[in-house]
Design an enzyme around this catalytic site. Structure first.
Site, PDB file in Angstrom:
ATOM      1  N   LYS A 136      38.774  27.418  47.505  1.00 20.60           N
ATOM      2  CA  LYS A 136      37.593  27.973  48.163  1.00 20.60           C
ATOM      3  C   LYS A 136      36.811  28.737  47.089  1.00 20.60           C
ATOM      4  O   LYS A 136      37.148  29.874  46.759  1.00 20.60           O
ATOM      5  CB  LYS A 136      38.001  28.894  49.308  1.00 20.60           C
ATOM      6  CG  LYS A 136      36.826  29.380  50.170  1.00 20.60           C
ATOM      7  CD  LYS A 136      36.278  30.683  49.646  1.00 20.60           C
ATOM      8  CE  LYS A 136      35.068  31.112  50.460  1.00 20.60           C
ATOM      9  NZ  LYS A 136      34.035  31.779  49.641  1.00 20.60           N
ATOM     10  N   GLU A 163      43.904  39.679  41.836  1.00 20.69           N
ATOM     11  CA  GLU A 163      43.272  40.294  40.665  1.00 20.69           C
ATOM     12  C   GLU A 163      41.949  40.870  41.134  1.00 20.69           C
ATOM     13  O   GLU A 163      41.080  40.138  41.601  1.00 20.69           O
ATOM     14  CB  GLU A 163      43.070  39.269  39.547  1.00 20.69           C
ATOM     15  CG  GLU A 163      44.375  38.813  38.910  1.00 20.69           C
ATOM     16  CD  GLU A 163      45.201  39.933  38.302  1.00 20.69           C
ATOM     17  OE1 GLU A 163      44.612  40.984  37.934  1.00 20.69           O
ATOM     18  OE2 GLU A 163      46.422  39.794  38.220  1.00 20.69           O
ATOM     19  N   CYS A 222      35.290  41.306  35.098  1.00 18.93           N
ATOM     20  CA  CYS A 222      36.233  42.318  35.555  1.00 18.93           C
ATOM     21  C   CYS A 222      36.799  43.123  34.387  1.00 18.93           C
ATOM     22  O   CYS A 222      37.255  44.246  34.563  1.00 18.93           O
ATOM     23  CB  CYS A 222      37.355  41.689  36.368  1.00 18.93           C
ATOM     24  SG  CYS A 222      38.260  40.397  35.510  1.00 18.93           S
ATOM     25  N   GLU A 281      33.371  50.520  40.083  1.00 18.47           N
ATOM     26  CA  GLU A 281      32.999  49.325  39.354  1.00 18.47           C
ATOM     27  C   GLU A 281      31.566  48.942  39.703  1.00 18.47           C
ATOM     28  O   GLU A 281      31.224  48.753  40.870  1.00 18.47           O
ATOM     29  CB  GLU A 281      33.945  48.175  39.686  1.00 18.47           C
ATOM     30  CG  GLU A 281      33.674  46.924  38.868  1.00 18.47           C
ATOM     31  CD  GLU A 281      34.682  45.817  39.155  1.00 18.47           C
ATOM     32  OE1 GLU A 281      35.135  45.173  38.197  1.00 18.47           O
ATOM     33  OE2 GLU A 281      35.011  45.607  40.341  1.00 18.47           O
TER      34      GLU A 281
END
Length: 488
Positions: free
Chosen positions: A180, A255, A289, A390
C-alpha cells in the site's frame, strides 16, 4: 526529460494482473512543482480489492516459500536488471510526483537496484545454526520460516527505496507481499511494481493496492490473513498500526519520526560541518526521516559556523527538480507546505530569531508550485516547538552550548532517537558521542542522513518499534526461528 501532462489511469496489481478498478473513484497525482499538472490517476480502492490481493498473496505463499532461496533470488536479479534499464523514466516520474531533484531521484532508483541485488544474494546465505544437543545421538539445529503474507505500508518521501527495502527482504525469505504506497507517490510505486511483473514473479507473490489509509492501510492492519505489517510514516499513524497489529497477534515493524541533531564541536572542520549540515538538512527539501533538524554548536565557534552556514544557504537555488540548476525542489504537497510554514511561524512566535528564509517562494513559474525558502533560525531553546517536533521541511534550528556534555544533553532532549552526527577531531569526543547518544544511527564527521543498504537501520525511543531494517538484520523481522530436534 521534458515535462508533459500525463492523464494515464493506472491500475492495481493483483494476482499477477493489472486489474480494472471496481469504481470510477480515482486520485489525481499532482506535480508539486506545478499544481496544474497531473502526473497520473490511481485507483481509490475499496476493501473488496484489498481482500482480493490478500487472498492472492495467501494462495501464492505456499508455493513461493517452497522455492529454493537461490530461485527466489533469480527473480530479484531479473527485477533489478529491469529497474536499472528503466531508471531514468522512474526517476523522472518520482521528481514530477514527489518533487525531489532528478539527480536525487536517480540516485534513489539506483539504490533500489542495488537493494534488489543485495537481497538476491541472501538467497544463498545461511538461515540457521547447528546447536549441540544434550543427547549424543540427536541432531539439533535452527532454521527460519517466513511469516506468510506481509503488508507493506510506505510513505511518499522515498517512493522507490522504501518499498523495495521492505518488499525485497520479505520476498527473499519466502513471504508474499501486498504493498500500500502513499497516495502522493502511487504512480512511482506502480512503475516499480511493473518491473516485478516483467521479471515474471509468480501470480500473487507481489501485489499493490492504492487507496486511502483509512481503507487500505487499516484493512491490512486488521486483516486476519496478513501475518506481518512493516510501516514507515508518522509517529501518530505508526502507533495506530502497532496497536492494531498487536491486538490480533500480528508481527509489526514501525519506523517513525526523527528530530535529528548534528553536534559541531569547537575543534570541528567547520567547512566540512557546514556542507554536511546543509546536505543533511536541506536536500530533498528536508523531507527525510534522517534529515538534520537541530544544529548544536559549541559557543566558541558559533559565530564563525553561523556565518559560513548562512552564506552557503543563500546560494541554494530553489526550483523545479527537473531543471539542472535546481538544488532544492518543492514540498511534496500543498498540505506539507502549509505544515512547514506553520512551524516557521511557531518558531517566530516562540521567540526564535529568523536568520534567513521562512517564506513561500512564489515568483514567476514557481507560484504554481509548493516551494518554501530554506530556513535558518538561531536563539533556539530546547523547549521550543521547532526544537522538539518533526517539521519534515527545510528548517534548521541553531542551538548554542558551552560543552560537549551539554551538547549531548540537548541532543538527547527529544522523544525521538533515529540518527545523529558529530563533527570533531577529538577521539574522546567521538567515543563519548558513540556511547551517550540515544540514536539508532550515529555518524562521525558525516551528515545525519546517510543510510547504507547493507547496514541495520532503525531508531530508539519513539522513532521505531525497536526493530531494524536493511542488511542481514532484516531476517529478524521477516522470519521466525524454528528449532529442529532430530533423533534416529
Amino acid at each position: 526529460m521534458g515535462i508533459q501532462t500525463a492523464t494515464k489511469k493506472y491500475s492495481n496489481y493483483i494476482n499477477g494482473i493489472w486489474t480494472s478498478p471496481l469504481s470510477d473513484k480515482v486520485y489525481a497525482s499532482i506535480n508539486p512543482a506545478n499544481k496544474n499538472e497531473i502526473v497520473g490517476y490511481v485507483p481509490s480502492s475499496s476493501e473488496k480489492e484489498l481482500n482480493e490481493a490478500v487472498s492472492a498473496a495467501k494462495a501464492a505463499s505456499r508455493g513461493w516459500r517452497k522455492l529454493a532461496g537461490s530461485v527466489r533470488g533469480d527473480y530479484l536479479y531479473k527485477a533489478a536488471a529491469i529497474l536499472e534499464v528503466r531508471a531514468d523514466d522512474i526517476a523522472e516520474t518520482m521528481t514530477r510526483e514527489m518533487g525531489k531533484t532528478f539527480p536525487e531521484a536517480k540516485g534513489e532508483t539506483i539504490r533500489g537496484v542495488n537493494i534488489l541485488r543485495y537481497y538476491a544474494g541472501e538467497g544463498m546465505r545461511k538461515i540457521g545454526d547447528n546447536i549441540p544437543s544434550s543427547d549424543s545421538e540427536a541432531l539439533m539445529f535452527t532454521t527460519r520460516s517466513p511469516l506468510g503474507v506481509v503488508g507493506v505500508i510506505t510513505p511518499w518521501n522515498f517512493p522507490v527505496a522504501i518499498p523495495i527495502w521492505k518488499m525485497v527482504p520479505a520476498l527473499i525469505y519466502g513471504n508474499t507481499v501486498v504493498l500500500k504506497p502513499a497516495f502522493e507517490t502511487s504512480v512511482t510505486a506502480i512503475k516499480v511494481i511493473e518491473c516485478f511483473h516483467e521479471a515474471g514473479f509468480p501470480e500473487g507473490v507481489v501485489n499493490v493496492v492504492t487507496g486511502p489509509g483509512s481503507v487500505i492501510g487499516q484493512g491490512l492492519i486488521d486483516h486476519p490473513d496478513v501475518n506481518g505489517i512493516t510501516f514507515t510514516g508518522s509517529e501518530t499513524v505508526g502507533k495506530q498500526v502497532g496497536q492494531g497489529a498487536f491486538a490480533r497477534g500480528a508481527k509489526y515493524q514501525l519506523e517513525m519520526g526523527g528530530k535529528n541533531p548534528v553536534i559541531v564541536a569547537s575543534d570541528a572542520d567547520l567547512d566540512q560541518a557546514v556542507e554536511a549540515t546543509i546536505s543533511g538538512g536541506l536536500r530533498s527539501t528536508g523531507q527525510k526521516c534522517t534529515a538534520t533538524s537541530r544544529v548544536i554548536i559549541q559557543r566558541d565557534v558559533y559565530e564563525e559556523f553561523k556565518g559560513k552556514l548562512v552564506d552557503k544557504v543563500k546560494e541554494i537555488k530553489v526550483g523545479n527538480g527537473l531543471e539542472s540548476d535546481s538544488w532544492m525542489g518543492p514540498c511534496t504537497s500543498e498540505g506539507q507546505l502549509n505544515i512547514v510554514l506553520s512551524y516557521i511561524q511557531k518558531g517566530i512566535d516562540e521567540g526564535a530569531t529568523l536568520l534567513y528564509g521562512g517564506k513561500r517562494v512564489d515568483e514567476g513559474e514557481l507560484q504554481q508550485g509548493f516551494y518554501v525558502e530554506p530556513t535558518v533560525f538561531e536563539n533556539v531553546n530546547s523547549d521550543m516547538t521547532i526544537a522538539q517536533e518533526e517539521i519534515f521541511g527545510p528548517v534548521l534550528a541553531l542551538i548554542q552550548v558551552d560543552t560537549l556534555e551539554e551538547a549531548l544533553e540537548v541532543a538527547n532532549d527529544v522523544k525521538y532517537g533515529l540518527s545523529a552526527s558529530i563533527f570533531t577531531k577529538n577521539i574522546g569526543n567521538m567515543l563519548s558521542f558513540i556511547q551517550d547518544m540515544d540514536a539508532g544511527l550515529v555518524r562521525i564527521n558525516a551528515e545525519s542522513a546517510g543510510v547504507e543498504l547493507q547496514a541495520p537501520f532503525g531508531g530508539m525511543k519513539q522513532s521505531s518499534s525497536h526493530s531494524r531494517e536493511q542488511g542481514q538484520a532484516a531476517i529478524e523481522f521477516f522470519t521466525s526461528i524454528k528449532t529442529v530436534f532430530v533423533k534416529p
